[in-house]
Design an enzyme around this catalytic site. Sequence first.
Site, PDB file in Angstrom:
ATOM      1  N   ASP A   5      17.592  57.913  -4.231  1.00  0.00           N
ATOM      2  CA  ASP A   5      16.971  57.613  -2.933  1.00  0.00           C
ATOM      3  C   ASP A   5      16.088  58.798  -2.520  1.00  0.00           C
ATOM      4  OD1 ASP A   5      19.198  59.310  -2.634  1.00  0.00           O
ATOM      5  OD2 ASP A   5      19.650  58.604  -0.609  1.00  0.00           O
ATOM      6  N   HIS A 236      22.824  69.465  -3.756  1.00  0.00           N
ATOM      7  CA  HIS A 236      23.712  68.327  -4.055  1.00  0.00           C
ATOM      8  C   HIS A 236      23.323  67.642  -5.374  1.00  0.00           C
ATOM      9  CE1 HIS A 236      25.525  68.544  -0.092  1.00  0.00           C
ATOM     10  NE2 HIS A 236      24.365  68.372   0.507  1.00  0.00           N
TER      11      HIS A 236
END
Length: 312
Positions: A5, A236
């Site tokens: 995303d 992340h």
Amino acid sequence: MIDTDPGIDDAMAIFLALRSPELELIGLTTIFGNVHTALSTTNALRLLEIAGRTDISVAHGADQPLERAYAGPVPFIHGSDGQGNAHLPAPSTKPLEISAAEFIVQQIMDAPGQVTLVPIGPLTNIALALQLEPRIAQNVREVVLMGGNAFCAGNATPASEANIHNDPEAADLVFGADWRITMVGLDVTHNVIMTPAQMNLLETARNPLAQHLAKINPLYLEFVATSAEIDGNYIHDPSAVVYLTHPHAFTTAQHPVRVETLGISAGKTWANTFPKRIHPDWAGRPAVNICVDVDSRMVLNVILERLGDQVP
Ligand code: BDR
Ligand code: CA
């Protein structure tokens, strides 16, 4: 294959995969999360264009979670364009005609045992692929995902991590499938922090990938500074890619995982840590390889070396 995303840290993860000689990126599939799926698809195409890799296919994914409404984009973290407000030109290429779930199934079933799935967004496409063709579980090489928080607080809510929180029902299906699955969650990524000085190294690198990352990182830096009072960016999604090439940088523990789907703790990943006392709700589920500790210096060095000018 990366399911994504994009997303500031997604961009770094995709570029890192492209600059990792051990890996061959065979496709990007897109999902809502940091932005709506339509913009994720546009960004995936844009990122491949920056990297000069328009030969890599992009497949558009689900627009909504399995059983709930999408909570919406997070422009205060990733920018209104998902790319740190860089406002890149429209891509010149198009996504495939088939859906992300169909593309995932096709790639795995065409090359049994060879394809690694790397989801770095909500897990809806992966759950849909499993529903479409359950045999992908036996035919995928492994799944290495960024998401979840087994033994620490969340980031979307005090209880849950953003990717899992965006589609807890899908995540519960994915953690319950009988495949080799590694969770690179906040337990480790909250310890991988790239300082502003390290980010400046990217700015001085002359390759277009590092240049784009240097342009988009500051917005995320601002968000982390105000929300967590930390001077640096949480790394992340790229940590999941580093796990593929440098698994020895991580310490793991194996436990079955369930995902809370109800109430204020929705999206919380619960590990059953007592192997001799498996609760019936966790029974029959595979042990998830959960990253619990990390050599953050090694992870950051890998990223900076590979995205810098040293590696062609
Ligand atoms: C995850 O959520 C998204 O905002 C990031 O791209 C990453 O995949 C971190 O919780
Ligand atoms: Ca992401």
